[in-house]
Scaffold this motif. Structure first.
Motif, PDB file in Angstrom:
ATOM      1  N   ILE A  65      18.586  40.528 127.977  1.00  0.00           N
ATOM      2  CA  ILE A  65      19.520  41.530 127.468  1.00  0.00           C
ATOM      3  C   ILE A  65      20.549  40.808 126.606  1.00  0.00           C
ATOM      4  O   ILE A  65      20.963  39.687 126.916  1.00  0.00           O
ATOM      5  CB  ILE A  65      20.170  42.315 128.626  1.00  0.00           C
ATOM      6  CG1 ILE A  65      20.909  43.531 128.111  1.00  0.00           C
ATOM      7  CG2 ILE A  65      21.059  41.450 129.472  1.00  0.00           C
ATOM      8  CD1 ILE A  65      21.241  44.547 129.189  1.00  0.00           C
ATOM      9  N   SER A  66      20.938  41.428 125.516  1.00  0.00           N
ATOM     10  CA  SER A  66      21.794  40.715 124.562  1.00  0.00           C
ATOM     11  C   SER A  66      23.253  40.697 124.997  1.00  0.00           C
ATOM     12  O   SER A  66      23.742  41.595 125.676  1.00  0.00           O
ATOM     13  CB  SER A  66      21.680  41.360 123.180  1.00  0.00           C
ATOM     14  OG  SER A  66      22.319  42.622 123.170  1.00  0.00           O
ATOM     15  N   GLU A  67      23.928  39.649 124.565  1.00  0.00           N
ATOM     16  CA  GLU A  67      25.364  39.522 124.833  1.00  0.00           C
ATOM     17  C   GLU A  67      26.115  40.682 124.188  1.00  0.00           C
ATOM     18  O   GLU A  67      27.040  41.246 124.780  1.00  0.00           O
ATOM     19  CB  GLU A  67      25.876  38.191 124.282  1.00  0.00           C
ATOM     20  CG  GLU A  67      27.375  38.025 124.412  1.00  0.00           C
ATOM     21  CD  GLU A  67      27.894  36.761 123.751  1.00  0.00           C
ATOM     22  OE1 GLU A  67      29.094  36.494 123.911  1.00  0.00           O
ATOM     23  OE2 GLU A  67      27.123  36.044 123.091  1.00  0.00           O
ATOM     24  N   LYS A  68      25.701  41.068 122.997  1.00  0.00           N
ATOM     25  CA  LYS A  68      26.346  42.167 122.278  1.00  0.00           C
ATOM     26  C   LYS A  68      26.270  43.470 123.080  1.00  0.00           C
ATOM     27  O   LYS A  68      27.258  44.211 123.167  1.00  0.00           O
ATOM     28  CB  LYS A  68      25.682  42.335 120.909  1.00  0.00           C
ATOM     29  CG  LYS A  68      26.296  43.409 120.063  1.00  0.00           C
ATOM     30  CD  LYS A  68      25.586  43.512 118.723  1.00  0.00           C
ATOM     31  CE  LYS A  68      26.126  44.666 117.919  1.00  0.00           C
ATOM     32  NZ  LYS A  68      25.415  44.845 116.656  1.00  0.00           N
ATOM     33  N   LEU A  69      25.115  43.749 123.672  1.00  0.00           N
ATOM     34  CA  LEU A  69      24.944  44.963 124.457  1.00  0.00           C
ATOM     35  C   LEU A  69      25.828  44.957 125.699  1.00  0.00           C
ATOM     36  O   LEU A  69      26.486  45.950 126.021  1.00  0.00           O
ATOM     37  CB  LEU A  69      23.474  45.143 124.855  1.00  0.00           C
ATOM     38  CG  LEU A  69      23.143  46.407 125.624  1.00  0.00           C
ATOM     39  CD1 LEU A  69      23.420  47.635 124.780  1.00  0.00           C
ATOM     40  CD2 LEU A  69      21.699  46.382 126.053  1.00  0.00           C
ATOM     41  N   ILE A  70      25.881  43.836 126.391  1.00  0.00           N
ATOM     42  CA  ILE A  70      26.710  43.724 127.597  1.00  0.00           C
ATOM     43  C   ILE A  70      28.184  43.898 127.244  1.00  0.00           C
ATOM     44  O   ILE A  70      28.903  44.666 127.883  1.00  0.00           O
ATOM     45  CB  ILE A  70      26.494  42.360 128.292  1.00  0.00           C
ATOM     46  CG1 ILE A  70      25.077  42.272 128.850  1.00  0.00           C
ATOM     47  CG2 ILE A  70      27.522  42.129 129.383  1.00  0.00           C
ATOM     48  CD1 ILE A  70      24.818  43.171 130.016  1.00  0.00           C
ATOM     49  N   ARG A  71      28.651  43.201 126.231  1.00  0.00           N
ATOM     50  CA  ARG A  71      30.062  43.302 125.847  1.00  0.00           C
ATOM     51  C   ARG A  71      30.400  44.710 125.355  1.00  0.00           C
ATOM     52  O   ARG A  71      31.458  45.257 125.678  1.00  0.00           O
ATOM     53  CB  ARG A  71      30.408  42.274 124.781  1.00  0.00           C
ATOM     54  CG  ARG A  71      30.421  40.874 125.329  1.00  0.00           C
ATOM     55  CD  ARG A  71      31.159  39.912 124.396  1.00  0.00           C
ATOM     56  NE  ARG A  71      31.019  38.547 124.839  1.00  0.00           N
ATOM     57  CZ  ARG A  71      31.768  37.997 125.785  1.00  0.00           C
ATOM     58  NH1 ARG A  71      32.696  38.703 126.373  1.00  0.00           N
ATOM     59  NH2 ARG A  71      31.580  36.744 126.131  1.00  0.00           N
ATOM     60  N   SER A  72      29.515  45.311 124.593  1.00  0.00           N
ATOM     61  CA  SER A  72      29.736  46.672 124.102  1.00  0.00           C
ATOM     62  C   SER A  72      29.845  47.655 125.263  1.00  0.00           C
ATOM     63  O   SER A  72      30.737  48.505 125.293  1.00  0.00           O
ATOM     64  CB  SER A  72      28.601  47.071 123.166  1.00  0.00           C
ATOM     65  OG  SER A  72      28.698  48.432 122.835  1.00  0.00           O
ATOM     66  N   HIS A  73      28.951  47.546 126.230  1.00  0.00           N
ATOM     67  CA  HIS A  73      28.981  48.429 127.393  1.00  0.00           C
ATOM     68  C   HIS A  73      30.294  48.246 128.165  1.00  0.00           C
ATOM     69  O   HIS A  73      30.955  49.223 128.523  1.00  0.00           O
ATOM     70  CB  HIS A  73      27.795  48.147 128.319  1.00  0.00           C
ATOM     71  CG  HIS A  73      27.860  48.904 129.602  1.00  0.00           C
ATOM     72  ND1 HIS A  73      27.527  50.221 129.693  1.00  0.00           N
ATOM     73  CD2 HIS A  73      28.252  48.521 130.845  1.00  0.00           C
ATOM     74  CE1 HIS A  73      27.697  50.634 130.947  1.00  0.00           C
ATOM     75  NE2 HIS A  73      28.139  49.610 131.653  1.00  0.00           N
ATOM     76  N   ASN A  76      33.202  49.770 126.172  1.00  0.00           N
ATOM     77  CA  ASN A  76      33.164  51.234 126.112  1.00  0.00           C
ATOM     78  C   ASN A  76      33.433  51.875 127.471  1.00  0.00           C
ATOM     79  O   ASN A  76      34.054  52.932 127.535  1.00  0.00           O
ATOM     80  CB  ASN A  76      31.809  51.713 125.591  1.00  0.00           C
ATOM     81  CG  ASN A  76      31.615  51.396 124.133  1.00  0.00           C
ATOM     82  OD1 ASN A  76      32.566  51.325 123.366  1.00  0.00           O
ATOM     83  ND2 ASN A  76      30.379  51.189 123.739  1.00  0.00           N
TER      84      ASN A  76
END
Length: 83
Positions: A65-73, A76
């Motif tokens: 899972i990407s770092e961008k997805l984790i940080r975005s979640h 938000n």
């Protein structure tokens, strides 16, 4: 002799009758209270002033899972402004 009642009319009448039958005579005779009902205190989970905790791990080190997805979640769902 015709029956002009529908099922809906019957159920509404039966429900109202059952509700009245369930009330005690004391509840029907009691005058309404002039005092407003007490309000429950706000639970501390909803009190203002909470700060979100930072992520307890490095999202860049996760596999699959990407770092961008984790940080975005996280931003938000937990780090954004309160609505």
């Amino acid at each position: 002799m015709s029956n002009d009642y529908s099922r809906r009319d019957f159920l509404a009448t039966a429900t109202a009758g059952a509700m009245l039958a369930a009330l005690s005579p004391e509840a029907l005779a009691a005058p309404p209270s002039a005092e407003p009902a007490p309000t429950a205190p706000i639970p501390t989970a909803f009190a203002p002033g909470h700060e979100p905790k930072p992520l307890p791990f490095d999202p860049a080190k996760l596999d699959g899972i990407s770092e961008k997805l984790i940080r975005s979640h996280w931003e938000n769902k937990y780090g954004g402004p309160a609505i």
